[in-house]
Scaffold this motif. Structure first.
Motif, mmCIF file in Angstrom:
data_model
loop_
_atom_site.group_PDB
_atom_site.id
_atom_site.type_symbol
_atom_site.label_atom_id
_atom_site.label_comp_id
_atom_site.label_asym_id
_atom_site.label_seq_id
_atom_site.Cartn_x
_atom_site.Cartn_y
_atom_site.Cartn_z
ATOM 1 N N MET A 1 46.148 44.431 38.112
ATOM 2 C CA MET A 1 45.034 44.021 37.284
ATOM 3 C C MET A 1 44.445 45.261 36.620
ATOM 4 O O MET A 1 44.281 46.287 37.251
ATOM 5 N N THR A 2 44.115 45.142 35.383
ATOM 6 C CA THR A 2 43.593 46.267 34.629
ATOM 7 C C THR A 2 42.095 46.419 34.844
ATOM 8 O O THR A 2 41.422 45.526 35.361
ATOM 9 N N HIS A 3 41.609 47.568 34.403
ATOM 10 C CA HIS A 3 40.174 47.836 34.494
ATOM 11 C C HIS A 3 39.380 46.791 33.711
ATOM 12 O O HIS A 3 38.325 46.356 34.142
ATOM 13 N N LEU A 4 39.917 46.379 32.556
ATOM 14 C CA LEU A 4 39.241 45.379 31.727
ATOM 15 C C LEU A 4 39.112 44.051 32.473
ATOM 16 O O LEU A 4 38.056 43.419 32.442
ATOM 17 N N GLU A 5 40.171 43.650 33.153
ATOM 18 C CA GLU A 5 40.125 42.394 33.916
ATOM 19 C C GLU A 5 39.140 42.501 35.078
ATOM 20 O O GLU A 5 38.409 41.558 35.364
ATOM 21 N N THR A 6 39.122 43.650 35.741
ATOM 22 C CA THR A 6 38.175 43.860 36.832
ATOM 23 C C THR A 6 36.748 43.791 36.308
ATOM 24 O O THR A 6 35.881 43.154 36.917
ATOM 25 N N SER A 7 36.497 44.424 35.165
ATOM 26 C CA SER A 7 35.165 44.386 34.557
ATOM 27 C C SER A 7 34.757 42.954 34.217
ATOM 28 O O SER A 7 33.603 42.573 34.391
ATOM 29 N N HIS A 8 35.722 42.175 33.743
ATOM 30 C CA HIS A 8 35.452 40.766 33.418
ATOM 31 C C HIS A 8 35.045 39.998 34.680
ATOM 32 O O HIS A 8 34.097 39.204 34.651
ATOM 33 N N LEU A 9 35.753 40.223 35.784
ATOM 34 C CA LEU A 9 35.418 39.544 37.039
ATOM 35 C C LEU A 9 34.026 39.949 37.525
ATOM 36 O O LEU A 9 33.256 39.106 37.997
ATOM 37 N N ARG A 53 40.516 45.874 44.668
ATOM 38 C CA ARG A 53 40.142 47.246 45.006
ATOM 39 C C ARG A 53 41.001 47.798 46.138
ATOM 40 O O ARG A 53 41.373 48.964 46.135
ATOM 41 N N LYS A 54 41.324 46.960 47.113
ATOM 42 C CA LYS A 54 42.194 47.384 48.209
ATOM 43 C C LYS A 54 43.581 47.715 47.667
ATOM 44 O O LYS A 54 44.161 48.751 48.006
ATOM 45 N N ASP A 55 44.121 46.838 46.809
ATOM 46 C CA ASP A 55 45.438 47.074 46.222
ATOM 47 C C ASP A 55 45.453 48.348 45.386
ATOM 48 O O ASP A 55 46.398 49.131 45.440
ATOM 49 N N GLU A 56 44.389 48.572 44.602
ATOM 50 C CA GLU A 56 44.308 49.773 43.770
ATOM 51 C C GLU A 56 44.247 51.028 44.636
ATOM 52 O O GLU A 56 44.890 52.029 44.333
ATOM 53 N N ALA A 57 43.491 50.976 45.725
ATOM 54 C CA ALA A 57 43.386 52.132 46.621
ATOM 55 C C ALA A 57 44.731 52.427 47.273
ATOM 56 O O ALA A 57 45.138 53.586 47.380
ATOM 57 N N GLU A 58 45.444 51.386 47.698
ATOM 58 C CA GLU A 58 46.765 51.579 48.305
ATOM 59 C C GLU A 58 47.750 52.135 47.284
ATOM 60 O O GLU A 58 48.557 53.002 47.597
ATOM 61 N N TYR A 59 47.674 51.659 46.051
ATOM 62 C CA TYR A 59 48.565 52.136 45.000
ATOM 63 C C TYR A 59 48.313 53.615 44.715
ATOM 64 O O TYR A 59 49.235 54.408 44.590
ATOM 65 N N ARG A 60 47.027 54.005 44.633
ATOM 66 C CA ARG A 60 46.690 55.411 44.398
ATOM 67 C C ARG A 60 47.172 56.279 45.548
ATOM 68 O O ARG A 60 47.673 57.374 45.343
#
Length: 92
Positions: A1-9, A53-60
Motif C-alpha cells: 500500500m502506498t503512502h497516498l492510500e495510507t493517508s486516505h485511510l 504499518r506492521k508490514d511496512e516496518a517488516e519490509y524496511r
C-alpha cells in the motif's frame, strides 16, 4: 500500500471519529445501533492501518538486512566493496 492510500485511510478514520462524536452528542447513547455500526467501521480501519504499518516496518527491516550485490564478470570483489557497504555474493 502506498503512502497516498495510507493517508486516505487515515483521513477516512478521522471523518468517522468526527461523525461518532456528533452522533453520540445527538443520540446520547453509545449503544445505539447506528453508533455501534460506525464504531465497528472505525475499528476495521484501525486494524487495517496497524497491519499496513506492521508490514511496512517488516519490509524496511528486511531491506536493511538483505542488500545483496551480484558481481559481474568484469568487477572484482574489492571494486564492488569499495563502491558500497553491501553483502557481496559471487556466483562461480
Amino acid at each position: 500500500m502506498t503512502h497516498l492510500e495510507t493517508s486516505h485511510l487515515i483521513r477516512r478514520l478521522q471523518l468517522l471519529q468526527s461523525r461518532l462524536c456528533e452522533m453520540a452528542s445527538d443520540i446520547g447513547s453509545l449503544t445505539d445501533p447506528e453508533i455501534v455500526a460506525v464504531s465497528e467501521e472505525a475499528d476495521r480501519l484501525i486494524i487495517q492501518l496497524q497491519r499496513l504499518r506492521k508490514d511496512e516496518a517488516e519490509y524496511r527491516k528486511m531491506g536493511n538486512v538483505c542488500n545483496v550485490t551480484i558481481l559481474s564478470a568484469s568487477q572484482s570483489t574489492e571494486e564492488i566493496g569499495q563502491q558500497s557497504r553491501t553483502l557481496l555474493v559471487k556466483h562461480s
